[in-house]
Write a protein that holds these residues in place. Structure first.
Motif, short mmCIF file in Angstrom:
data_model
loop_
_atom_site.label_atom_id
_atom_site.label_comp_id
_atom_site.label_asym_id
_atom_site.label_seq_id
_atom_site.Cartn_x
_atom_site.Cartn_y
_atom_site.Cartn_z
N VAL A 1 0.83 -1.15 0.01
CA VAL A 1 0.00 0.05 0.16
C VAL A 1 0.94 1.24 0.02
O VAL A 1 1.64 1.48 0.85
N GLY A 2 0.65 1.93 -1.19
CA GLY A 2 1.48 3.37 -1.12
C GLY A 2 1.05 4.35 -0.05
O GLY A 2 -0.30 4.61 0.11
N GLY A 3 1.99 5.07 0.61
CA GLY A 3 1.54 5.96 1.60
C GLY A 3 0.93 7.09 1.13
O GLY A 3 0.10 7.87 1.79
N HIS A 4 1.52 7.72 0.08
CA HIS A 4 1.21 9.09 -0.47
C HIS A 4 -0.46 9.21 -0.62
O HIS A 4 -1.08 10.10 -0.08
N HIS A 5 -0.90 8.08 -1.26
CA HIS A 5 -2.26 8.16 -1.55
C HIS A 5 -3.44 8.22 -0.44
O HIS A 5 -4.62 8.32 -0.56
N GLU B 1 -12.33 6.43 6.51
CA GLU B 1 -12.12 5.51 5.25
C GLU B 1 -10.62 5.10 5.00
O GLU B 1 -10.51 4.22 4.45
N ALA B 2 -9.88 6.21 5.33
CA ALA B 2 -8.43 5.71 4.95
C ALA B 2 -8.28 4.54 6.20
O ALA B 2 -7.35 3.52 5.72
N VAL B 3 -8.32 4.54 7.42
CA VAL B 3 -8.24 3.55 8.24
C VAL B 3 -8.83 2.10 7.94
O VAL B 3 -8.27 1.04 8.07
N GLN B 4 -10.01 2.15 7.20
CA GLN B 4 -10.79 1.17 6.80
C GLN B 4 -10.04 0.47 5.69
O GLN B 4 -9.87 -0.85 5.61
N LEU B 5 -9.35 1.16 4.87
CA LEU B 5 -8.71 0.76 3.63
C LEU B 5 -7.64 0.02 4.09
O LEU B 5 -7.14 -1.25 3.58
N VAL B 6 -6.63 0.44 5.14
CA VAL B 6 -5.61 -0.11 5.76
C VAL B 6 -6.27 -1.45 6.40
O VAL B 6 -5.56 -2.46 6.15
N HIS B 7 -7.20 -1.52 7.14
CA HIS B 7 -7.52 -2.78 7.85
C HIS B 7 -7.93 -3.82 6.75
O HIS B 7 -7.78 -4.98 6.75
N GLU B 8 -8.81 -3.35 5.85
CA GLU B 8 -9.12 -4.31 4.46
C GLU B 8 -8.06 -4.79 4.04
O GLU B 8 -7.97 -6.05 3.81
N ALA B 9 -6.72 -4.07 3.83
CA ALA B 9 -5.61 -4.67 3.05
C ALA B 9 -5.02 -5.56 3.90
O ALA B 9 -4.56 -6.56 3.70
N PHE C 1 3.07 -5.08 3.53
CA PHE C 1 4.13 -4.02 2.86
C PHE C 1 3.40 -2.91 2.99
O PHE C 1 2.48 -2.60 2.35
N PHE C 2 3.72 -1.78 3.80
CA PHE C 2 3.21 -0.50 3.95
C PHE C 2 4.38 0.69 3.79
O PHE C 2 5.18 0.64 4.46
N ASP C 3 4.19 1.43 2.60
CA ASP C 3 5.14 2.28 2.30
C ASP C 3 4.63 3.86 2.98
O ASP C 3 3.09 3.96 3.04
N ASN C 4 5.60 4.78 3.04
CA ASN C 4 5.18 6.02 3.55
C ASN C 4 6.24 7.00 3.43
O ASN C 4 7.38 6.34 3.02
N ALA C 5 6.19 8.13 3.86
CA ALA C 5 7.41 9.10 3.95
C ALA C 5 7.17 10.13 5.06
O ALA C 5 5.86 10.59 5.08
N TRP C 6 8.03 10.56 5.59
CA TRP C 6 8.23 11.56 6.74
C TRP C 6 7.33 12.79 6.36
O TRP C 6 6.69 13.33 7.09
N GLU C 7 7.41 13.25 5.09
CA GLU C 7 6.94 14.31 4.51
C GLU C 7 5.69 14.42 3.90
O GLU C 7 5.20 15.49 3.74
N TYR C 8 4.97 13.26 3.56
CA TYR C 8 3.83 13.20 2.59
C TYR C 8 2.67 14.06 3.76
O TYR C 8 2.41 14.00 4.84
N TYR C 9 2.10 15.03 2.96
CA TYR C 9 1.16 15.81 3.69
C TYR C 9 1.38 16.14 5.04
O TYR C 9 0.57 16.32 5.91
N ASN C 10 2.60 16.68 5.23
CA ASN C 10 3.14 17.25 6.54
C ASN C 10 3.13 16.35 7.71
O ASN C 10 2.83 16.63 8.93
N GLY C 11 3.25 14.93 7.14
CA GLY C 11 3.18 13.97 8.29
C GLY C 11 1.79 13.38 8.37
O GLY C 11 1.71 12.18 9.33
N THR D 1 0.17 11.52 6.63
CA THR D 1 -0.20 9.92 6.02
C THR D 1 0.48 8.84 6.97
O THR D 1 -0.03 8.05 7.33
N GLU D 2 1.55 9.49 7.68
CA GLU D 2 2.13 8.60 8.80
C GLU D 2 1.22 8.45 9.99
O GLU D 2 1.11 7.38 10.63
N THR D 3 0.60 9.61 10.18
CA THR D 3 -0.24 9.53 11.56
C THR D 3 -1.65 8.71 11.13
O THR D 3 -1.96 8.15 12.02
#
Length: 377
Positions: free
Chosen positions: A66-70, A79-87, A94-104, A106-108
């Motif tokens: 799952v790509g983190g930026h999206h 809805e985002a939490v549900q997507l992660v749970h279903e995945a 495997f879960f991708d992300n970055a420190w800077e995506y949308y000022n943090g 997506t990590e949150t």
């Protein structure tokens, strides 16, 4: 996967790599001989998933990630939490992300979704976003990421965005990000390390030639790439030769413009990317519909034959040579906005992420920092 930082420090990185594997919590039953080989879950079970070896390590990860930026584009937090749970329920690890995506943001979001025992079920990655600045800043960013994720360690920490020709030299500079990699691994806060980028295969090759023992390399892989500044032809073989985990991204070309133009179909793009010798293919998913579409491809996956892949490459070739369907290779617009500031490049103020970054104005990327002296380690 339920190993704590204390366990890392007690038994050492080598023992951890052998003992704590995603496959212990998955349905994978056999180790693959190479990172691209297929390790399948038993047929007929709900949430069927394919698992593949993470490079030279005795660890397996899901064949799609799952790509983190999206996650930042999903309309609501629920809805985002549900997507992660279903995945996760479907076997994605495997879960991708970055420190800077949308000022943090997506990590949150991902940290929120991994509560209640789900952290132990995943292979958690994020990217450090120093963009040529110091290892000290990298360690500050690591602490931010751990806090947002509500965890004490990452499974994979990668340099984000090797996209300019001097990025390799800055990464290897004295006091730079690679020194943070060494420190983070020694402290047990990070299991594996790697780097990412989408601009030019030459920059990836330079990162490898300079010699740091990365565990993974992330790159764009799709049938358009095969005909234009090709990571598939130039970087992927070298990554596999070195025993590193090859992580594919942008299987749809980043924008899916090739699909919208009718040149290719989404299913064959993902199937092509998954048929390459990679550990996982990271997919941007901003809705449950997209997640379900990708899961259908995985559940019915049969690797493309060489003939099928050649035919698809040939179909893509006429529109591949100018990068129109891989704009991240040819336009600054598709470089993450925070890569630009250390290099003195202008921002595109029409981008929502740029606007949010500047409006929030509370991140260390806004504080000028002298880049490390460029020198070999």
């Amino acid at each position: 996967m339920n190993t704590t930082r204390r366990d890392f420090l007690k038994v050492g990185a080598g023992a951890v790599a052998a003992a704590s594997s995603v496959s212990a919590n998955s349905k994978a039953h056999a180790a693959s001989k190479a990172s691209g080989e297929r390790v399948a879950a038993p047929a007929g079970e709900a949430g069927d998933m394919i698992y593949r070896k993470f490079g030279r390590m005795d660890v397996h990860i899901s064949a799609i990630g799952v790509g983190g930026h999206h996650l930042g584009d999903v309309p609501t937090l629920d809805e985002a939490v549900q997507l992660v749970h279903e995945a996760i329920d479907a076997g994605v690890t495997f879960f991708d992300n970055a420190w800077e995506y949308y000022n943090g943001k997506t990590e949150t979001i991902l940290g929120r979704a991994l509560r209640d025992g789900r952290r132990e079920k995943v292979f958690l990655m994020t990217k450090v976003c120093t963009h040529g600045r110091s290892g000290q800043l990298a360690m500050q960013m690591l602490e931010d990421s751990l806090r947002r994720y509500q965890t004490d360690h990452l499974d994979l920490w990668q340099i984000h965005g090797i996209v300019y020709d001097n990025d390799p030299e800055l990464a290897y500079a004295r006091g730079g990000v690679l020194e943070a990699f060494d420190r983070a691994k020694k402290e047990g806060k990070v299991r594996f390390v790697g780097f990412t980028g989408h601009k030019d295969p030459a920059f990836h090759l330079k990162m490898l030639e300079l010699g740091y023992p990365f565990d993974s390399v992330q790159m764009p892989l799709n049938p358009f790439d095969a005909n234009f500044h090709s990571f598939e032809k130039q970087v992927l073989p070298e990554v596999n030769r070195r025993g590193m985990a090859a992580l594919g991204m942008k299987s749809m070309g980043g924008t899916a413009w090739g699909i919208k133009a009718g040149v290719v179909q989404a299913e064959e793009m993902l199937r092509y990317a998954m048929s390459l010798p990679v550990a996982t293919t990271i997919c941007g998913m901003d809705s449950l519909d997209v997640l379900h579409q990708n899961l259908r491809v995985v559940r019915n996956f049969q690797p493309m034959t060489q003939s099928e892949m050649d035919t698809l490459r040939a179909r893509c070739a006429p529109t591949a040579a100018d990068g129109r369907f891989e704009p991240y290779k040819v336009s600054l617009r598709y470089d993450n906005p925070m890569t630009r500031m250390p290099h003195g490049f202008p921002f595109d103020h029409t981008q929502r992420e740029v606007t949010e970054m500047l409006d929030k104005a509370d991140g260390p990327w806004l504080v000028p920092e002298t880049t490390p002296e460029t020198s070999r380690r």
